[in-house]
Design a protein around this motif. Structure first.
Motif, PDB file in Angstrom:
ATOM      1  N   ALA A   1      -5.306  -7.119   9.386  1.00  0.00           N
ATOM      2  CA  ALA A   1      -5.491  -7.631  10.868  1.00  0.00           C
ATOM      3  C   ALA A   1      -4.105  -8.067  11.379  1.00  0.00           C
ATOM      4  CB  ALA A   1      -6.697  -8.567  10.786  1.00  0.00           C
ATOM      5  N   ALA A   2      -3.355  -9.030  10.679  1.00  0.00           N
ATOM      6  CA  ALA A   2      -2.213  -9.577  11.007  1.00  0.00           C
ATOM      7  C   ALA A   2      -0.940  -8.416  11.275  1.00  0.00           C
ATOM      8  CB  ALA A   2      -1.542 -10.280   9.777  1.00  0.00           C
TER       9      ALA A   2
ATOM     10  N   ALA B   1       1.749  -4.962  15.640  1.00  0.00           N
ATOM     11  CA  ALA B   1       1.999  -3.938  16.302  1.00  0.00           C
ATOM     12  C   ALA B   1       1.970  -4.072  17.611  1.00  0.00           C
ATOM     13  CB  ALA B   1       1.371  -2.865  15.590  1.00  0.00           C
ATOM     14  N   PHE B   2       0.971  -4.982  18.181  1.00  0.00           N
ATOM     15  CA  PHE B   2       0.505  -5.002  19.568  1.00  0.00           C
ATOM     16  C   PHE B   2       1.631  -5.965  19.879  1.00  0.00           C
ATOM     17  CE2 PHE B   2      -3.415  -3.224  18.587  1.00  0.00           C
ATOM     18  CZ  PHE B   2      -3.873  -2.642  19.527  1.00  0.00           C
TER      19      PHE B   2
ATOM     20  N   LEU C   1       4.263  -1.998   9.733  1.00  0.00           N
ATOM     21  CA  LEU C   1       4.055  -1.784   8.276  1.00  0.00           C
ATOM     22  C   LEU C   1       5.162  -2.236   7.629  1.00  0.00           C
ATOM     23  CD1 LEU C   1       1.556   0.946   8.455  1.00  0.00           C
ATOM     24  CD2 LEU C   1       0.898  -1.212   7.516  1.00  0.00           C
ATOM     25  N   ILE C   2       6.533  -1.921   8.005  1.00  0.00           N
ATOM     26  CA  ILE C   2       7.756  -1.977   7.451  1.00  0.00           C
ATOM     27  C   ILE C   2       7.900  -3.623   7.150  1.00  0.00           C
ATOM     28  CG2 ILE C   2      10.175  -1.912   7.500  1.00  0.00           C
ATOM     29  CD1 ILE C   2       9.866   0.797   8.870  1.00  0.00           C
ATOM     30  N   GLU C   3       7.493  -4.266   7.905  1.00  0.00           N
ATOM     31  CA  GLU C   3       7.761  -5.698   7.727  1.00  0.00           C
ATOM     32  C   GLU C   3       6.829  -6.511   6.918  1.00  0.00           C
ATOM     33  OE1 GLU C   3      10.291  -7.033   9.141  1.00  0.00           O
ATOM     34  OE2 GLU C   3      10.641  -5.371  10.287  1.00  0.00           O
ATOM     35  N   ASP C   4       5.702  -5.700   6.283  1.00  0.00           N
ATOM     36  CA  ASP C   4       4.919  -6.116   5.425  1.00  0.00           C
ATOM     37  C   ASP C   4       5.091  -5.868   3.870  1.00  0.00           C
ATOM     38  OD1 ASP C   4       2.083  -6.777   4.467  1.00  0.00           O
ATOM     39  OD2 ASP C   4       2.108  -4.808   4.017  1.00  0.00           O
ATOM     40  N   ALA C   5       5.140  -6.892   3.099  1.00  0.00           N
ATOM     41  CA  ALA C   5       5.775  -6.825   1.832  1.00  0.00           C
ATOM     42  C   ALA C   5       4.917  -5.579   0.948  1.00  0.00           C
ATOM     43  CB  ALA C   5       5.520  -7.952   1.045  1.00  0.00           C
ATOM     44  N   ASN C   6       3.537  -5.525   1.138  1.00  0.00           N
ATOM     45  CA  ASN C   6       2.827  -4.587   0.274  1.00  0.00           C
ATOM     46  C   ASN C   6       2.982  -3.259   0.905  1.00  0.00           C
ATOM     47  OD1 ASN C   6       1.891  -6.523  -1.110  1.00  0.00           O
ATOM     48  ND2 ASN C   6      -0.155  -6.717  -0.055  1.00  0.00           N
ATOM     49  N   ALA C   7       3.072  -2.811   2.197  1.00  0.00           N
ATOM     50  CA  ALA C   7       3.014  -1.580   2.848  1.00  0.00           C
ATOM     51  C   ALA C   7       4.490  -1.116   2.503  1.00  0.00           C
ATOM     52  CB  ALA C   7       2.531  -1.545   4.158  1.00  0.00           C
ATOM     53  N   SER C   8       5.468  -2.101   2.601  1.00  0.00           N
ATOM     54  CA  SER C   8       6.930  -1.799   2.409  1.00  0.00           C
ATOM     55  C   SER C   8       7.079  -1.333   1.073  1.00  0.00           C
ATOM     56  CB  SER C   8       7.813  -2.927   3.042  1.00  0.00           C
ATOM     57  OG  SER C   8       7.464  -3.972   2.026  1.00  0.00           O
TER      58      SER C   8
ATOM     59  N   THR D   1      -6.953  -1.918   4.108  1.00  0.00           N
ATOM     60  CA  THR D   1      -5.863  -2.500   3.916  1.00  0.00           C
ATOM     61  C   THR D   1      -4.755  -2.028   4.432  1.00  0.00           C
ATOM     62  OG1 THR D   1      -5.245  -1.163   1.766  1.00  0.00           O
ATOM     63  CG2 THR D   1      -6.877  -3.036   1.303  1.00  0.00           C
ATOM     64  N   ARG D   2      -3.474  -2.502   4.479  1.00  0.00           N
ATOM     65  CA  ARG D   2      -2.319  -1.939   5.011  1.00  0.00           C
ATOM     66  C   ARG D   2      -2.202  -0.520   4.285  1.00  0.00           C
ATOM     67  NH1 ARG D   2       0.088  -7.868   4.319  1.00  0.00           N
ATOM     68  NH2 ARG D   2      -0.683  -7.228   2.586  1.00  0.00           N
ATOM     69  N   ALA D   3      -1.897  -0.431   3.049  1.00  0.00           N
ATOM     70  CA  ALA D   3      -1.848   0.751   2.508  1.00  0.00           C
ATOM     71  C   ALA D   3      -2.871   1.859   2.941  1.00  0.00           C
ATOM     72  CB  ALA D   3      -1.844   0.477   0.925  1.00  0.00           C
ATOM     73  N   ASN D   4      -4.079   1.504   3.280  1.00  0.00           N
ATOM     74  CA  ASN D   4      -4.973   2.479   3.666  1.00  0.00           C
ATOM     75  C   ASN D   4      -4.517   3.207   5.198  1.00  0.00           C
ATOM     76  OD1 ASN D   4      -7.841   0.526   2.716  1.00  0.00           O
ATOM     77  ND2 ASN D   4      -6.979   2.206   1.530  1.00  0.00           N
ATOM     78  N   ALA D   5      -3.939   2.089   5.845  1.00  0.00           N
ATOM     79  CA  ALA D   5      -3.263   2.466   7.269  1.00  0.00           C
ATOM     80  C   ALA D   5      -2.154   3.497   7.171  1.00  0.00           C
ATOM     81  CB  ALA D   5      -2.957   1.332   8.059  1.00  0.00           C
TER      82      ALA D   5
END
Length: 254
Positions: A120-121, A126-127, A147-154, A215-219
């Motif tokens: 959600a964050a 993104a918006f 997503l790049i700025e997120d530790a898990n997705a990155s 999760t962000r990984a799902n996205a």
């Protein structure tokens, strides 16, 4: 190709020299009730589901037109859904046909699936990235930059050997130069149709891999299907593929 004709209880099973032999008894599923409204909703939602997952089912729409049996429709849809084996088994083992059909509807309705606080964050970021540039729309490129700025997705992208610095630079250049025509004087960014599709697809992917929340990984995984988008193209150029991301996530990365 096989087709189930009716439900039976397995009483015995033996391996013969050239075939398998089973002893079964018939199971009554009870009287068929009118489920036209429920079947219509499932028909509509399953069309979205197959589109999101890229599932080709050229025969099933004729099947929907030719039968109104709740049990047969529930079983036919269930066998084509991407679900954890345990969840699919529990569904197919449900005896009452209306209950099976109602569970199918619940599985196809991802609007109530919880979204993790982190994802959600990321969507809010993104918006915000779109609003800072006064872009009319929040695109997949805004989402990928978030997503790049997120530790898990990155971490997933790094596991695919991506150079995040170069990927971030490519995205910023695209957003600042290629989307100038979408700048507006006032108002907040609206999600594009592709953004909404990825959001829905992320929920289905969470269901498929057994995540309790999206999760962000799902996205990130959901984004690969948008092959015509600059975001998917940039991921491919930097070595981030669906197969590599799936393997990373399976190892627990992100």
């Amino acid at each position: 190709m096989t087709r189930g004709l009716r439900r039976v209880a397995l009483r015995g099973f033996a391996v013969e020299s050239v075939a398998y032999q089973a002893e079964v008894t018939a199971i009554s599923e009870g009287a068929t009730r009118d489920a036209r409204d429920l079947i219509r909703r499932i028909y509509q939602r399953f069309q979205d589901y197959t589109a999101v997952h890229g599932i080709l089912v050229p025969d099933i729409w004729l099947f929907f037109d030719s039968t109104r049996d709740p049990g047969q429709i529930a079983d036919t849809v269930a066998t084509r859904m991407k679900l954890p084996v345990s969840e699919k088994y529990e569904l197919l083992a449900t005896l009452d046909p209306m209950t099976r059909l109602e569970r199918i509807e619940a599985l196809l309705d991802q609007s109530q699936r919880p979204v993790s606080a982190n994802y959600a964050a990321t969507k809010r970021l993104a918006f915000d990235l779109a609003d800072r540039r006064r872009h009319q729309y929040a695109t997949l490129e805004h989402l990928l930059l978030a997503l790049i700025e997120d530790a898990n997705a990155s971490a997933v992208m790094l596991a695919c050997y991506a150079d995040l610095g170069k990927l971030r630079q490519s995205l910023v250049q695209y957003l600042d130069n290629e989307l100038k025509h979408t700048v507006i004087e006032a108002g907040s960014a609206e999600p594009t149709a592709a953004f909404k599709r990825v959001d829905r697809r992320a929920a289905f992917h969470a269901q498929e891999v057994g995540h309790a929340a999206v999760t962000r990984a799902n996205a990130l995984v959901a984004l690969f299907a948008e092959t015509r988008s600059p975001a998917a193209r940039l991921l491919a150029e930097h070595g981030v593929s669906r197969a590599r991301a799936d393997k990373a996530i399976a190892r627990g990365v992100g």
